[in-house]
Design an enzyme around this catalytic site. Structure first.
Site, short mmCIF file in Angstrom:
data_model
loop_
_atom_site.label_atom_id
_atom_site.label_comp_id
_atom_site.label_asym_id
_atom_site.label_seq_id
_atom_site.Cartn_x
_atom_site.Cartn_y
_atom_site.Cartn_z
N THR A 118 0.83 -1.22 0.00
CA THR A 118 0.00 0.00 0.00
C THR A 118 0.86 1.26 0.00
O THR A 118 0.64 2.18 -0.80
CB THR A 118 -0.89 0.01 1.27
OG1 THR A 118 -1.68 -1.18 1.27
CG2 THR A 118 -1.81 1.22 1.30
N GLU A 143 8.91 10.33 9.47
CA GLU A 143 7.63 11.04 9.62
C GLU A 143 6.43 10.09 9.43
O GLU A 143 5.42 10.18 10.12
CB GLU A 143 7.55 12.18 8.59
CG GLU A 143 6.33 13.04 8.71
CD GLU A 143 6.28 13.81 10.02
OE1 GLU A 143 7.10 14.70 10.22
OE2 GLU A 143 5.42 13.49 10.85
N VAL A 145 4.48 7.74 12.34
CA VAL A 145 3.53 8.16 13.38
C VAL A 145 2.42 9.02 12.78
O VAL A 145 2.71 10.02 12.12
CB VAL A 145 4.25 8.96 14.50
CG1 VAL A 145 3.25 9.38 15.57
CG2 VAL A 145 5.37 8.14 15.11
N GLY A 159 -6.70 -0.79 3.33
CA GLY A 159 -5.24 -0.60 3.46
C GLY A 159 -4.85 0.16 4.72
O GLY A 159 -3.74 0.68 4.81
N ASP A 208 0.39 -1.16 17.91
CA ASP A 208 0.79 -0.14 16.92
C ASP A 208 0.79 1.24 17.57
O ASP A 208 1.73 2.03 17.38
CB ASP A 208 -0.19 -0.20 15.73
CG ASP A 208 0.11 0.84 14.68
OD1 ASP A 208 1.08 0.67 13.93
OD2 ASP A 208 -0.61 1.86 14.63
N LYS A 213 4.01 3.92 18.30
CA LYS A 213 4.01 5.34 17.92
C LYS A 213 4.19 6.23 19.15
O LYS A 213 4.89 7.24 19.10
CB LYS A 213 2.70 5.68 17.19
CG LYS A 213 2.59 4.96 15.84
CD LYS A 213 1.17 5.04 15.30
CE LYS A 213 1.03 4.34 13.96
NZ LYS A 213 -0.37 4.18 13.53
N GLY A 234 -3.39 4.85 5.39
CA GLY A 234 -3.81 4.84 3.99
C GLY A 234 -2.66 5.27 3.09
O GLY A 234 -1.69 5.89 3.54
N1 HSE Z 1 -2.24 0.38 10.90
C1 HSE Z 1 -1.89 1.74 11.11
C2 HSE Z 1 -3.13 2.47 11.56
C3 HSE Z 1 -1.35 2.32 9.83
O1 HSE Z 1 -4.23 1.96 11.41
O2 HSE Z 1 -2.99 3.56 12.11
C4 HSE Z 1 -0.69 3.65 10.01
O3 HSE Z 1 0.39 3.58 10.86
#
Ligand code: HSE
Length: 456
Positions: free
Chosen positions: A14, A127, A130, A185, A199, A203, A305
């Site tokens: 993606t 960049e 996050v 995506g 995730d 971050k 995305g």
């Molecule tokens: N999987 C992550 C989200 C993608 O949904 O925020 C962007 O880091």
């Protein structure tokens, strides 16, 4: 026009595809802004693709690309923490600047990777790692550089926010909405990273290090996901004037002993419906930063995305194009006596974690039991006289201040849900109180607890 800048894109998922599309769409703009021709010379892909410009070399040997003389900047968008780490390390050792969207890799191995990059006089820009397209790293590293940051709170997982928003607005089941986020995506290759909060924790670790000038400490982030949030709690929260969001918090606090520590936590939390973060919906991310003397500022946009992430990747590329220009033209840099600059012209760039590497501090990270938040409790109990009094007595004996209470009519025969909101309390105190409530004979189900933060 000066010499061309040659890019390699490793990974054509993606994000990688998004970067190619962005370059194709905005090439004239990129050239005008940078004064350089920007060309993709190589792409790393497991199988040959016939939809790629034939002038671009396709190669499945990613290590070879990372060391190629035909590449100035390596864009790593394959994800994961094993092959990606080897490739980035290899690229750094071959003097390549790196742009990556890989928050897992940096959160877990960033200290080592940044040190290696500094030793080799190159930069690892991140960049895109996050908050998708929101330029929060640049803002915190550069625009807020004169401020002391007290806390930040962010909705930093687009997939999780998309799921929470859809559940609330449409009552759609969790699995159904997650499948849509994957198709769009947004989700990680392993979507448990999104829904279990990992995730967001990656971050937050990055944001906190930049905010407070400390080494990356992902292993100390308290982490809870959204998998146990029910529609029932979403609805009760709304009735009480709150909204449940998955938020990451990095908060500078002074503990009872007068020591400064940092709370690092990602978890679902109730926030007032009129708070700015409560109105960040769908795949949008937002980060609220409270700094001195600036005060609160909010950064908002698409958190996941192809387009959003490619925008962040290319913003880093554009910065590095200037660093590369500086390397070729700044003959004074080698005579600079400053220790950081002596490492080379990369010293003109902001350090990886915003603070000078030798100035990073080991501020303690507060343990979960020391964290302070309000709470939402849902207690299911038999509808007997005195049950409510027993629950509230336990809370008052623990010094916990009740802010609101809601008792719904019996939903099962003879059982009532009691919903209680509390003012902020130290977590260890709340744990003891919940244990006592759970042990009351009249309490039928596991006590549900969700944190409540007014600061967001
Ligand atoms: N999987 C992550 C989200 C993608 O949904 O925020 C962007 O880091």
């Amino acid at each position: 026009m000066s010499k061309s800048i040659k890019l390699a894109i490793l990974g054509l998922g993606t994000v990688g595809t998004g970067v190619i599309n962005l370059i194709n769409d905005n090439l004239a703009e990129l050239k005008r802004r940078s004064g350089r021709d920007i060309i993709i010379t190589e792409v790393g892909t497991r199988r040959q693709r016939d939809d790629i410009d034939p002038t671009i070399m396709q190669n499945s040997d990613l290590m070879a690309i990372a060391a190629s003389d035909n590449v100035d900047i390596v864009i790593e968008v394959i994800g994961g923490t094993t092959l990606a780490k080897d490739i980035i390390t290899h690229a750094i050792k071959h003097g390549k600047h790196v742009v990556t969207a890989n928050k897992a890799l940096l959160a877990e191995h960033g200290n080592e990777i940044f040190a290696l990059a500094e030793a080799h006089n190159v930069h690892v820009a991140y960049e895109a790692a996050v908050a998708g397209g929101i330029p929060i790293i640049k803002v915190m590293r550069e625009a807020l550089a004169a401020n002391k940051i007290d806390w930040l709170a962010g909705i930093i997982n687009g997939t999780g926010n998309f799921i929470m928003t859809e559940m609330r607005d449409t009552g759609r089941p969790f699995a159904d909405v997650l499948a849509e986020a994957q198709a769009l995506g947004y989700a990680e290759a392993d979507p448990t990273f999104d829904v279990e909060g990992i995730d967001a924790a990656h971050k937050l670790a990055l944001l906190a290090s930049i905010a407070f000038g400390m080494p990356l400490q992902f292993d100390k982030v308290y982490c809870e996901g959204i998998t146990e949030i029910t529609l029932q709690d979403v609805n009760y929260a709304e009735q009480l004037g709150y909204r449940i969001k998955h938020v990451g918090f990095a908060v500078r606090r002074t503990n009872a002993e007068g020591e400064e520590g940092i709370e690092l936590r990602v978890h679902p939390t109730l926030i007032p419906q009129n708070a700015l973060l409560a109105n960040v919906n769908g795949v949008k991310n937002a980060v609220l930063v409270n700094s001195h003397p600036l005060g609160q500022t909010l950064y908002y946009g698409d958190g996941a995305g192809a387009g959003a992430t490619a925008s962040a990747v290319m913003a880093d590329v554009m910065d590095l194009v200037r660093v590369l220009g500086c390397e070729r033209s700044d003959s004074n840099a080698q005579s600079n006596t400053d220790a950081y600059s002596q490492k080379g012209q990369i010293g003109h760039h902001v350090p990886h974690l915003s603070f000078m590497p030798e100035q990073l501090s080991n501020t303690p990270i507060l343990r979960a039991e020391q964290m302070i938040t309000g709470y939402y409790l849902r207690v299911h109990a038999y509808d007997n006289p005195g049950v409510l009094a027993d629950i509230t007595r336990i809370l008052s004996d623990a010094g916990i201040n009740i802010d609101a209470i809601l008792q719904k009519p019996a939903h099962k025969v003879g059982q009532v849900p009691v919903i209680i909101l509390t003012l902020p309390v130290v977590e260890s105190q709340m744990n003891l109180a919940i244990e006592k409530i759970q042990n009351l004979a009249a309490v039928t189900d596991k006590v549900v607890r969700i944190r409540l933060d007014e600061l967001a």
